[in-house]
Write a protein that holds these residues in place. Structure first.
Motif, mmCIF file in Angstrom:
data_model
loop_
_atom_site.group_PDB
_atom_site.id
_atom_site.type_symbol
_atom_site.label_atom_id
_atom_site.label_comp_id
_atom_site.label_asym_id
_atom_site.label_seq_id
_atom_site.Cartn_x
_atom_site.Cartn_y
_atom_site.Cartn_z
ATOM 1 N N THR A 133 -96.269 64.730 -14.592
ATOM 2 C CA THR A 133 -97.411 63.726 -14.754
ATOM 3 C C THR A 133 -97.748 63.134 -13.579
ATOM 4 O OG1 THR A 133 -95.885 62.004 -15.668
ATOM 5 C CG2 THR A 133 -96.928 63.250 -17.384
ATOM 6 N N GLY A 134 -97.246 63.426 -12.437
ATOM 7 C CA GLY A 134 -97.637 62.954 -11.138
ATOM 8 C C GLY A 134 -96.807 61.866 -10.505
ATOM 9 N N VAL A 135 -95.907 61.208 -11.276
ATOM 10 C CA VAL A 135 -94.881 60.212 -10.656
ATOM 11 C C VAL A 135 -93.880 60.962 -9.653
ATOM 12 C CG1 VAL A 135 -93.261 58.568 -11.226
ATOM 13 C CG2 VAL A 135 -94.972 58.877 -12.687
ATOM 14 N N PRO A 136 -93.726 60.518 -8.545
ATOM 15 C CA PRO A 136 -92.912 60.931 -7.607
ATOM 16 C C PRO A 136 -91.350 60.980 -8.168
ATOM 17 C CG PRO A 136 -94.443 59.458 -6.513
ATOM 18 C CD PRO A 136 -94.525 59.383 -7.935
ATOM 19 N N VAL A 137 -90.846 62.163 -7.931
ATOM 20 C CA VAL A 137 -89.234 62.261 -8.584
ATOM 21 C C VAL A 137 -88.425 62.429 -7.195
ATOM 22 C CG1 VAL A 137 -87.887 63.650 -10.071
ATOM 23 C CG2 VAL A 137 -90.024 63.171 -10.735
ATOM 24 N N THR A 138 -87.347 61.893 -7.281
ATOM 25 C CA THR A 138 -86.342 62.335 -6.381
ATOM 26 C C THR A 138 -85.170 62.864 -7.151
ATOM 27 O OG1 THR A 138 -86.930 60.519 -4.759
ATOM 28 C CG2 THR A 138 -84.616 61.467 -4.347
ATOM 29 N N VAL A 139 -84.887 64.201 -6.843
ATOM 30 C CA VAL A 139 -83.801 64.794 -7.352
ATOM 31 C C VAL A 139 -82.401 64.885 -6.613
ATOM 32 C CG1 VAL A 139 -82.902 66.979 -8.450
ATOM 33 C CG2 VAL A 139 -85.370 66.052 -8.842
ATOM 34 N N LEU A 140 -81.278 64.720 -7.085
ATOM 35 C CA LEU A 140 -80.210 64.946 -6.443
ATOM 36 C C LEU A 140 -79.403 65.748 -7.354
ATOM 37 C CD1 LEU A 140 -78.963 61.137 -5.547
ATOM 38 C CD2 LEU A 140 -80.265 62.987 -4.228
ATOM 39 N N ARG A 141 -79.035 67.020 -6.602
ATOM 40 C CA ARG A 141 -78.292 68.038 -7.217
ATOM 41 C C ARG A 141 -76.859 68.058 -6.812
ATOM 42 N NH1 ARG A 141 -82.729 72.885 -6.317
ATOM 43 N NH2 ARG A 141 -84.239 72.567 -7.467
ATOM 44 N N ALA A 142 -75.877 67.906 -8.072
ATOM 45 C CA ALA A 142 -74.530 67.948 -7.657
ATOM 46 C C ALA A 142 -73.856 69.076 -8.624
ATOM 47 C CB ALA A 142 -74.053 66.519 -8.085
ATOM 48 N N ALA A 143 -72.526 69.145 -8.190
ATOM 49 C CA ALA A 143 -71.712 70.173 -8.766
ATOM 50 C C ALA A 143 -70.870 69.100 -9.625
ATOM 51 C CB ALA A 143 -70.859 71.110 -7.948
ATOM 52 N N ILE A 144 -69.613 69.467 -9.785
ATOM 53 C CA ILE A 144 -68.867 68.566 -10.704
ATOM 54 C C ILE A 144 -68.498 67.254 -9.989
ATOM 55 C CG2 ILE A 144 -66.386 68.128 -11.004
ATOM 56 C CD1 ILE A 144 -66.036 71.203 -12.002
ATOM 57 N N VAL A 145 -68.567 66.223 -10.755
ATOM 58 C CA VAL A 145 -68.554 64.836 -10.404
ATOM 59 C C VAL A 145 -67.285 64.275 -10.791
ATOM 60 C CG1 VAL A 145 -69.587 62.319 -10.504
ATOM 61 C CG2 VAL A 145 -71.022 64.308 -10.559
ATOM 62 N N ASN A 194 -87.235 54.393 -1.563
ATOM 63 C CA ASN A 194 -87.333 55.054 -0.340
ATOM 64 C C ASN A 194 -88.406 55.947 0.065
ATOM 65 O OD1 ASN A 194 -86.990 56.506 2.412
ATOM 66 N ND2 ASN A 194 -84.685 56.054 2.232
ATOM 67 N N ASP A 195 -89.564 55.676 0.731
ATOM 68 C CA ASP A 195 -90.506 56.680 0.387
ATOM 69 C C ASP A 195 -90.233 57.892 0.837
ATOM 70 O OD1 ASP A 195 -92.228 54.565 -0.506
ATOM 71 O OD2 ASP A 195 -93.373 54.168 1.438
ATOM 72 N N ALA A 196 -89.441 58.223 2.111
ATOM 73 C CA ALA A 196 -88.964 59.304 2.302
ATOM 74 C C ALA A 196 -88.544 60.448 1.410
ATOM 75 C CB ALA A 196 -88.026 59.158 3.659
#
Length: 303
Positions: A133-145, A194-196
């Motif tokens: 829908t256009g909202v900026p998304v920040t994705v953090l991809r991880a393995a086992i936490v 954080n805009d970056a």
């Protein structure tokens, strides 16, 4: 802190949400902890009622929110892919309507060129739907936490604790890059506002690349000071593996099967650009295991 944010944490009573919320509060943000049962919530932040499957229930929790953390999934359901897709669409629509500046999502590692498991495939689909829908998304991809209370870590801990020896399938040779819960929380908190980080995907992991077999051996040594004899067999299907797990751990059969399905896919970090935005040295697997075991013992002593 340069800016005080109004933050919503979905899944606030879950494994990651419980650890993230106090860190955000301590950083000075105004935090709303979303749960379907706010009357029973006893953590930091302001408890708010909301359900990602109920569009109308999301309007109040998201009202005026700058950053929304999306930390929910349905791994324990047989139709989890459909349910997670429905929930992501609903949440993205509500976030757009509320004017949310950023959604932060914790996804899963795995090379796009690999044949991803249903679990990892679902995580990628959710990434796209949240951004739909256009909202900026920040994705953090991880393995086992690795942390006290995490399902993947509990599988590891209970296996090496309860079994004198293990029969394991070929996926134990798959490489992975576990990460400590504290480091996951540090990265999640570090990208807020954080805009970056807007519209970007980051890979996060600890410093150690290990096979699942090596992880089991380290966990056994640190948990009991002994090694666990391990016999590899060429064929042990996810269905059989999940029933085997149900016999020796308290992890839900469906959840176990969905997690095991993913263990044939290498999940390692190939891009460490997150460190430019959130500097700091992640803890080693051994350090993460020691901390998780200490926290469990502390909980047992208090209980």
């Amino acid at each position: 802190m340069s800016e005080r944010l109004r933050v919503l944490v979905t899944g606030a009573t879950g494994f990651v949400g419980r650890a993230l919320t106090p860190v955000l509060v301590e950083a000075g943000h105004e935090v709303r902890a979303m749960t379907r049962h706010p009357e029973t919530y006893d953590g930091p932040g302001d408890p708010v009622a909301g359900d990602v499957f109920d569009r109308e229930s999301l309007d109040a929790p998201l009202d005026g929110v700058d950053v929304a953390y999306y930390l929910v999934h349905s791994l324990d359901a047989p139709d989890f892919e459909e349910r997670d897709a429905e929930a992501a669409r609903t949440f993205a629509d509500a976030a757009k309507a509320a004017g949310v500046r950023q959604i932060v999502y914790l996804g899963g590692l795995g090379d796009e060129d690999e044949e991803l498991s249903p679990h990892l495939r679902s995580r990628r689909e959710v990434e796209g739907l949240l951004a739909g829908t256009g909202v900026p998304v920040t994705v953090l991809r991880a393995a086992i936490v690795v942390g006290h209370g995490g399902i993947s870590w509990e599988l590891t801990r209970q296996l090496v604790k309860n079994l004198p020896a293990m029969v394991v399938p070929k996926w134990v040779s798959t490489p992975t890059q576990p990460i400590a819960l504290d480091d996951v929380v540090r990265y999640l908190a570090g990208v807020a506002g954080n805009d970056a980080a807007f519209g970007r995907v980051f890979e996060i992991g600890g410093p150690d690349r290990l096979t699942y077999l090596e992880m089991l051996k380290v966990a056994a040594r640190l948990n009991s000071g002994r090694s666990v004899p391990i016999l590899r067999v060429p064929v042990l299907t996810p269905r059989l593996s999940s029933y085997w797990l149900a016999l020796v751990t308290d992890v839900n059969v469906m959840t176990g099967r969905n997690l095991i399905d993913s263990m044939g896919t290498p999940v390692v970090v190939t891009d460490r650009s997150i460190e430019e935005l959130v500097p700091g040295e992640p803890m080693s697997y051994e350090e993460a295991v020691r901390l998780a075991l200490e926290e469990r013992r502390s909980d047992e002593d208090q209980g």
